[in-house]
Design an enzyme around this catalytic site. Sequence first.
Site, PDB file in Angstrom:
ATOM      1  N   LYS A 174      -1.100  43.268 -16.712  1.00  0.00           N
ATOM      2  CA  LYS A 174       0.067  42.400 -16.752  1.00  0.00           C
ATOM      3  C   LYS A 174       1.654  42.935 -16.825  1.00  0.00           C
ATOM      4  CE  LYS A 174      -2.302  38.533 -16.581  1.00  0.00           C
ATOM      5  NZ  LYS A 174      -2.221  37.380 -15.663  1.00  0.00           N
ATOM      6  N   HIS A 305      -8.668  32.951  -7.550  1.00  0.00           N
ATOM      7  CA  HIS A 305      -8.172  33.221  -8.859  1.00  0.00           C
ATOM      8  C   HIS A 305      -9.053  32.749  -9.804  1.00  0.00           C
ATOM      9  CE1 HIS A 305      -6.023  31.300 -12.310  1.00  0.00           C
ATOM     10  NE2 HIS A 305      -5.610  32.478 -12.524  1.00  0.00           N
TER      11      HIS A 305
END
Length: 375
Positions: A174, A305
Site C-alpha cells: 500500500k 479484486h
Amino acid sequence: MGDRITSVRLGHYAVPLAHAVSDAKVATGRQRPLTQIDVLTCEIGTDDGLTGLGFSYTTRAGCRAQFAHAKEIADNLLGEDPSDIGRLYERLLWAGASVGRSGAATQAIASADTALWDVKARRAGLPLAKLMGAHRDAVRVYNTSGGYLQAPIEEVKERAARSLAGGIGGIKIKVGQPDMKEDLRRLAAVREHIGEDTPLMVDANQQWDRPSALRFGRAVEELGLVWIEEPLDAYDAEGHAQLAAALDTPIATGEMLAGVPDLVRLIDLRAVGFLQPDVPRVGGVTPYLKVAALADHAHLQVAPHFVMEIHVHLAAAYPRDSWVEHIEWLSPLFEERLEIDGGRMRVPDRPGLGLTLSERRHEWLLDDARFGTAE
C-alpha cells in the site's frame, strides 16, 4: 419439467480480521482501520437435491442494506428453473428496479447470481472454471494482506518473504500516504528485499490528485512495477486515461465500480492496463462476464479484486493469463483452502466454486432469513 428452486437461505456474517489493517484512506483520515468483513451468503436449494452457494461482502458499512434488499426479492426465485440464470438475473433486477442497477441493490443480487452459477456447475459435476471453459488450471497469484500501512516496513518485508516462500508469485504494498517520500522509501526497501525480478505492485487506494499521481509514476518507473493501482478517484476515468498514456507502468483500477457501465467506460477510454472488476461489487458472475468479454476484446489484462475464492475460477476462464489477489480474510468462513504453488493458485477440482460454509460460521452470524422449504 426441469429442476426447480425450492429454497433460498440468506445469512449476514461479520468475519473478524486477526489484526486491524490500514491503507491510505485511513492515513488521510477518510476511514477508520478495517477490523472485519461483513458477508452476505445465499444458499439456493433445488428439487434435484442440489445446493448452490454464493456470497457478497462489504467493508465497514452496507451489508445490512444488502441483506435487507436480498430478503425483499429472494422469493422471486422460488419455483423457477435454476439453469435460467440470465432470465432470473433480470427478474431480480426488476423486482428491485426502483433502487437502481448498481450499488447495494445489485450487490445483493450478486450473492444469488453466484449461487445459481454454483448450482449449474455442481449439476454438471465440474468446477465453475471448467463449466465456463477454462484456459488454464492455475492462475498467477500475488499477496496484498502483508503490505498494509499500519505495519512497520520490517514487518512488510518479512511477510513478503514468507509469502514468496509459500508459493505466492508477486507482492503488492500500500502507498498513498500524505508524505510521498515515505511511500517511496518503503517501496524501495521492499524492492531491494524481494529482488528486481519478483513481480511487485503498489496500491494508492484513490488518494492522489492527477499531478501527484503523475509525479509518483515517473519516480518509480525504474522499479519495474507490474502496475500502479487506484492512483486517482475510482470514477475519474479521464484522469486514469491521461495517466495511462503518460506512464510506462500500467495502471490498474476498477474494483470500486459497482456497475457495468462504469467499468466499460474505463475500457473505452483505454484508461487501464489491468482492469480490476469485483464479482460481488459489480453484481455477480453474470455481469462480470459481460465486462470480461469487452476487456478481452480491448486486449486488456484482468486482475479481479479480492474474493479469491470466486475469482480463481473466472481468472482461469479468461483468455489472457490473469492475476488473482491473495487475501485470506474470508478463509475462516469456508471449510476448504485454495492450493498455491510455484507462483500460481490452482483451480479447485471440486464441483462448482468448491466451497462449503464452515462450522465456525455460527460464531459470526448476525442475521439470517429462509424462504421456501428452507423456512
